[in-house]
Scaffold this active site. Structure first.
Site, PDB file in Angstrom:
ATOM      1  N   LYS A  22       1.182  -1.095  -0.212  1.00  0.00           N
ATOM      2  CA  LYS A  22      -0.129   0.210  -0.025  1.00  0.00           C
ATOM      3  C   LYS A  22       0.440   1.407   0.314  1.00  0.00           C
ATOM      4  CE  LYS A  22      -1.601   1.700   3.887  1.00  0.00           C
ATOM      5  NZ  LYS A  22      -1.580   2.829   3.943  1.00  0.00           N
ATOM      6  N   ASN A  23       1.842   1.431   1.105  1.00  0.00           N
ATOM      7  CA  ASN A  23       2.627   2.707   0.865  1.00  0.00           C
ATOM      8  C   ASN A  23       3.703   2.834  -0.018  1.00  0.00           C
ATOM      9  OD1 ASN A  23       1.146   3.135   3.449  1.00  0.00           O
ATOM     10  ND2 ASN A  23       3.018   2.334   4.322  1.00  0.00           N
ATOM     11  N   ARG A 102      -4.132  10.458   4.963  1.00  0.00           N
ATOM     12  CA  ARG A 102      -3.103  11.900   5.225  1.00  0.00           C
ATOM     13  C   ARG A 102      -2.159  11.750   3.956  1.00  0.00           C
ATOM     14  NH1 ARG A 102      -1.015  14.089   9.060  1.00  0.00           N
ATOM     15  NH2 ARG A 102       0.746  14.375   8.021  1.00  0.00           N
ATOM     16  N   CYS A 126      -3.842  12.863  13.480  1.00  0.00           N
ATOM     17  CA  CYS A 126      -4.461  11.166  12.991  1.00  0.00           C
ATOM     18  C   CYS A 126      -4.464  10.372  14.244  1.00  0.00           C
ATOM     19  CB  CYS A 126      -4.286  10.593  12.419  1.00  0.00           C
ATOM     20  SG  CYS A 126      -2.882  10.105  12.540  1.00  0.00           S
ATOM     21  N   ARG A 131       1.346  14.188  13.617  1.00  0.00           N
ATOM     22  CA  ARG A 131       2.108  14.213  12.707  1.00  0.00           C
ATOM     23  C   ARG A 131       1.739  15.363  11.538  1.00  0.00           C
ATOM     24  NH1 ARG A 131      -0.279   8.842   9.672  1.00  0.00           N
ATOM     25  NH2 ARG A 131       1.181   8.509   8.633  1.00  0.00           N
ATOM     26  N   PRO A 132       2.535  16.243  11.600  1.00  0.00           N
ATOM     27  CA  PRO A 132       2.866  17.469  10.654  1.00  0.00           C
ATOM     28  C   PRO A 132       3.291  17.861   9.630  1.00  0.00           C
ATOM     29  CG  PRO A 132       4.058  17.833  12.304  1.00  0.00           C
ATOM     30  CD  PRO A 132       3.713  16.640  12.403  1.00  0.00           C
ATOM     31  N   ASP A 134       4.768  20.578   8.002  1.00  0.00           N
ATOM     32  CA  ASP A 134       6.053  21.454   8.205  1.00  0.00           C
ATOM     33  C   ASP A 134       7.216  20.780   7.109  1.00  0.00           C
ATOM     34  OD1 ASP A 134       6.574  19.420  10.174  1.00  0.00           O
ATOM     35  OD2 ASP A 134       7.877  20.831  11.371  1.00  0.00           O
ATOM     36  N   ASP A 316       5.499   0.540  12.169  1.00  0.00           N
ATOM     37  CA  ASP A 316       4.043  -0.290  11.862  1.00  0.00           C
ATOM     38  C   ASP A 316       3.882  -2.001  11.915  1.00  0.00           C
ATOM     39  OD1 ASP A 316       3.816   2.352  10.116  1.00  0.00           O
ATOM     40  OD2 ASP A 316       3.661   1.749   8.440  1.00  0.00           O
ATOM     41  N   ILE A 338       8.627   6.884  16.454  1.00  0.00           N
ATOM     42  CA  ILE A 338       8.865   7.883  15.693  1.00  0.00           C
ATOM     43  C   ILE A 338       7.299   8.222  15.961  1.00  0.00           C
ATOM     44  CG2 ILE A 338       7.926   7.732  12.619  1.00  0.00           C
ATOM     45  CD1 ILE A 338      10.462   6.822  13.645  1.00  0.00           C
ATOM     46  N   ARG A 408      -8.435  -0.753   5.026  1.00  0.00           N
ATOM     47  CA  ARG A 408      -7.317   0.490   4.242  1.00  0.00           C
ATOM     48  C   ARG A 408      -6.070  -0.645   3.907  1.00  0.00           C
ATOM     49  NH1 ARG A 408      -6.669   5.753   7.584  1.00  0.00           N
ATOM     50  NH2 ARG A 408      -5.543   6.362   6.225  1.00  0.00           N
TER      51      ARG A 408
HETATM   52  C1  EPZ Z   1       4.564   6.942   5.891  1.00  0.00           C
HETATM   53  O1  EPZ Z   1       4.287   7.824   6.964  1.00  0.00           O
HETATM   54  C2  EPZ Z   1       3.580   5.177   6.049  1.00  0.00           C
HETATM   55  N1  EPZ Z   1       2.786   5.681   5.076  1.00  0.00           N
HETATM   56  C3  EPZ Z   1       3.570   5.538   7.671  1.00  0.00           C
HETATM   57  O2  EPZ Z   1       2.510   4.372   7.515  1.00  0.00           O
HETATM   58  C4  EPZ Z   1       4.552   5.612   7.933  1.00  0.00           C
HETATM   59  O3  EPZ Z   1       4.056   4.720   9.609  1.00  0.00           O
HETATM   60  C5  EPZ Z   1       5.955   6.135   8.663  1.00  0.00           C
HETATM   61  O4  EPZ Z   1       6.425   6.641   7.331  1.00  0.00           O
HETATM   62  C6  EPZ Z   1       7.227   6.273   9.217  1.00  0.00           C
HETATM   63  O5  EPZ Z   1       7.707   4.607   8.240  1.00  0.00           O
HETATM   64  C7  EPZ Z   1       2.705   5.807   4.054  1.00  0.00           C
HETATM   65  O6  EPZ Z   1       3.330   6.027   3.558  1.00  0.00           O
HETATM   66  C8  EPZ Z   1       1.290   5.966   3.355  1.00  0.00           C
HETATM   67  P1  EPZ Z   1       6.869  10.452   8.240  1.00  0.00           P
HETATM   68  P2  EPZ Z   1       4.504   9.628   7.282  1.00  0.00           P
HETATM   69  O7  EPZ Z   1       6.742  11.471   7.277  1.00  0.00           O
HETATM   70  O8  EPZ Z   1       4.960   9.648   5.847  1.00  0.00           O
HETATM   71  C9  EPZ Z   1       7.506  13.464  11.891  1.00  0.00           C
HETATM   72  C10 EPZ Z   1       0.532   2.604   7.511  1.00  0.00           C
HETATM   73  O9  EPZ Z   1       0.224   2.622   8.996  1.00  0.00           O
HETATM   74  N2  EPZ Z   1       6.995  14.699  10.236  1.00  0.00           N
HETATM   75  O10 EPZ Z   1       8.147   9.721   7.703  1.00  0.00           O
HETATM   76  O11 EPZ Z   1       3.431  10.113   7.193  1.00  0.00           O
HETATM   77  C11 EPZ Z   1       6.087  12.138  11.793  1.00  0.00           C
HETATM   78  O12 EPZ Z   1       4.708  13.162  12.808  1.00  0.00           O
HETATM   79  C12 EPZ Z   1       1.314   4.450   8.307  1.00  0.00           C
HETATM   80  O13 EPZ Z   1       0.962   2.332   6.795  1.00  0.00           O
HETATM   81  C13 EPZ Z   1       7.569  16.106  10.911  1.00  0.00           C
HETATM   82  O14 EPZ Z   1       7.927  16.187  12.236  1.00  0.00           O
HETATM   83  O15 EPZ Z   1       5.711   9.639   8.212  1.00  0.00           O
HETATM   84  C14 EPZ Z   1       6.571  11.314  12.521  1.00  0.00           C
HETATM   85  O16 EPZ Z   1       6.976  11.444  13.453  1.00  0.00           O
HETATM   86  C15 EPZ Z   1       0.681   5.142   9.144  1.00  0.00           C
HETATM   87  N3  EPZ Z   1       6.686  16.866   9.515  1.00  0.00           N
HETATM   88  C16 EPZ Z   1       8.297  11.182  11.337  1.00  0.00           C
HETATM   89  O17 EPZ Z   1       8.259  13.016  11.207  1.00  0.00           O
HETATM   90  C17 EPZ Z   1       7.304  16.157   8.536  1.00  0.00           C
HETATM   91  O18 EPZ Z   1       6.331  17.113   7.971  1.00  0.00           O
HETATM   92  C18 EPZ Z   1       8.489  10.472  10.345  1.00  0.00           C
HETATM   93  O19 EPZ Z   1       6.793  10.480   9.933  1.00  0.00           O
HETATM   94  C19 EPZ Z   1       6.577  15.209   8.407  1.00  0.00           C
HETATM   95  C20 EPZ Z   1       6.479  13.773   9.123  1.00  0.00           C
END
Ligand code: EPZ
Length: 429
Positions: A22-23, A102, A126, A131-132, A134, A316, A338, A408
């Site tokens: 999916k991802n 998201r 969520c 999950r910002p 920025d 995950d 994370i 999902r």
């Molecule tokens: C991806 O989410 C995956 N989603 C998530 O899977 C997965 O848990 C995550 O990566 C970590 O491996 C998809 O691929 C669709 P990140 P993503 O940006 O990209 C912080 C599932 O169950 N952050 O790597 O949104 C954030 O809050 C989902 O399939 C900021 O602070 O995750 C987190 O603490 C859930 N600012 C960390 O970084 C930002 O602008 C990592 O998030 C972006 C992220």
């Protein structure tokens, strides 16, 4: 609302075909916005999130065609979707659509890169944390986009196109890296992405972009260089196997005992998690185009685990691993680094008799001799899978409510498990 009913206690034996990730499929589908030509994706899983993204892309005017099943193909072989963004009529992604998923926020990158403007709803919080976005916005700004937040929308503009730049992520972000890659692919000049995510899904997106004509070096490492090109072309791409689905079923087998071949997947996608499972008492071997997992006789050992970006232990799989540890012969400590609020499953596991103490970003799991079935509630996608694993080992009946979370991200979960001997069914209503 559908529920899943499980009567626990059966070992798993047989074969489980692993679906496309999916991802990986989501960013690949979004990448179709980068070209007017057709992007053909195969091995796309049949999931609610895929259908949601198709609706969002259709809203922009992207044509899509889903190829029918060929003779001999089973439901699990994955679908082929052709996406053509030849006549995009809109670059606006409304709240009602983005708030359901998201990852749909990532459309902002190809839209601003190709059309010079995008207006995309902020995704909001969520269940697993704030999950910002920025860092995604920062990446676009580094490539010359101007960003304005207006009424809950992020408006990105680059009327003269994006320009190559240097993007230093202060923390590893998968979505940020996807956004940076897609934006930089069409930017004028060279972009360097530092502290890039190394997740296999990032590499899969980069490989597809290269087939589309992008010039990318270093994907899969923490420094990626992208030499922008003015135009990208269509291509065909096979979505990589779902490492989280693979790990989830591997943990289910480790939990119930038995012997299962996970087909169409690769150990290197989740080596860290497989090593942890071996420490916990499972036996794992590579076999053909898959992975065999078995645990016969020996008990489950406690193992301490900390979630980390790839190649570390994936967040995950944290909930699913916690389910396994509830039956270990001792105490394990699970740290979540994370997401700050990804322990919603703890209170539901407690309903099944698990003994877990939370302390900041850590959970101490005291293994118990047996779990007992109970009604429980799925809180997010991976937490739902954790409850399935616990239910498979619990004595008596477990009913999981709110299974739309499972739909999902897990294709045909109850079919795949019941074929291996699990007593599991979906109750409609
Ligand atoms: C991806 O989410 C995956 N989603 C998530 O899977 C997965 O848990 C995550 O990566 C970590 O491996 C998809 O691929 C669709 P990140 P993503 O940006 O990209 C912080 C599932 O169950 N952050 O790597 O949104 C954030 O809050 C989902 O399939 C900021 O602070 O995750 C987190 O603490 C859930 N600012 C960390 O970084 C930002 O602008 C990592 O998030 C972006 C992220």
């Amino acid at each position: 609302m559908d529920r899943i009913r499980i009567r626990g206690g059966q070992p798993l034996n047989g074969t489980i075909p692993i679906s496309g990730a999916k991802n990986a499929a989501l960013p690949l589908m979004i990448a179709s916005l980068l070209t007017e030509e057709t992007l053909e994706l195969s091995n796309v899983p049949r999931l609610a999130d895929i259908a949601s993204l198709l609706r969002i892309l259709s809203n922009f005017g992207v044509d899509h065609m889903i190829a029918g099943r060929r003779p001999g193909e089973t439901q699990e072989t994955g679908q082929t979707i052709r996406l053509t963004a030849g006549s995009v009529v809109d670059t606006f992604a409304p709240y009602e659509l983005v708030s359901t998923m998201r990852a749909s926020f990532w459309v902002i990158a190809p839209l601003v890169a190709r059309f010079g403007e995008a207006r995309v709803s902020m995704p909001g919080g969520c269940a697993i944390g704030t999950r910002p976005v920025d860092l995604l916005i920062m990446a676009l700004e580094k490539l010359g986009a101007t960003i304005e937040i207006d009424g809950g929308y992020v408006v990105a503009r680059a009327p003269d196109g994006l320009k190559g730049g240097e993007i230093d992520f202060p923390k590893v972000t998968v979505g940020g890296t996807h956004v940076a890659l897609m934006a930089a692919a069409l930017a004028d000049g060279t972009t360097v992405i530092r502290n890039a995510a190394r997740e296999p899904e990032v590499t899969d997106l980069a490989e597809c972009l290269v087939k589309m004509g992008a010039r990318i070096e270093g994907a899969g490492t923490s420094e990626i260089t992208v030499h922008g090109v003015p135009k990208l072309n269509g291509t065909s791409h096979d979505v990589l196997p779902d490492r989280i689905e693979t790990g989830t079923y591997a943990m289910a087998v480790a939990m119930t005992g038995g012997n299962v071949l996970l087909e169409n997947t690769k150990p290197e996608l989740l080596q860290f998690a497989l090593d942890v499972l071996e420490q916990a008492g499972a036996k794992i071997t590579r076999e053909g185009n898959g992975i065999r997992v078995y645990r016969n006789g020996n008990g489950i050992q406690p193992v301490d685990v900390t979630t980390d970006p790839f190649p570390g232990f994936p967040t995950d799989l944290q909930a699913q691993f916690m389910a396994l540890m509830t039956r270990a012969g001792g105490t394990s400590r699970i740290r979540e680094t994370i997401f700050e609020n990804r322990f919603m499953h703890v209170q539901e596991l407690a309903r099944l008799g698990a003994r877990i103490r939370l302390d900041g970003d850590g959970a101490f799991v005291d293994g118990v001799d047996g779990l007992k079935g109970a009604p429980v509630m799925a809180t997010d996608l991976r937490a739902s899978a954790c409850l399935v694993i616990a239910g498979l080992a619990a004595e008596g009946e477990t009913t999981i409510n709110r299974v739309y979370h499972l739909d999902r991200g897990f294709e045909a979960l109850e079919t795949k498990l019941s074929r291996c001997g699990a007593d599991i069914e979906r109750v409609k209503g």
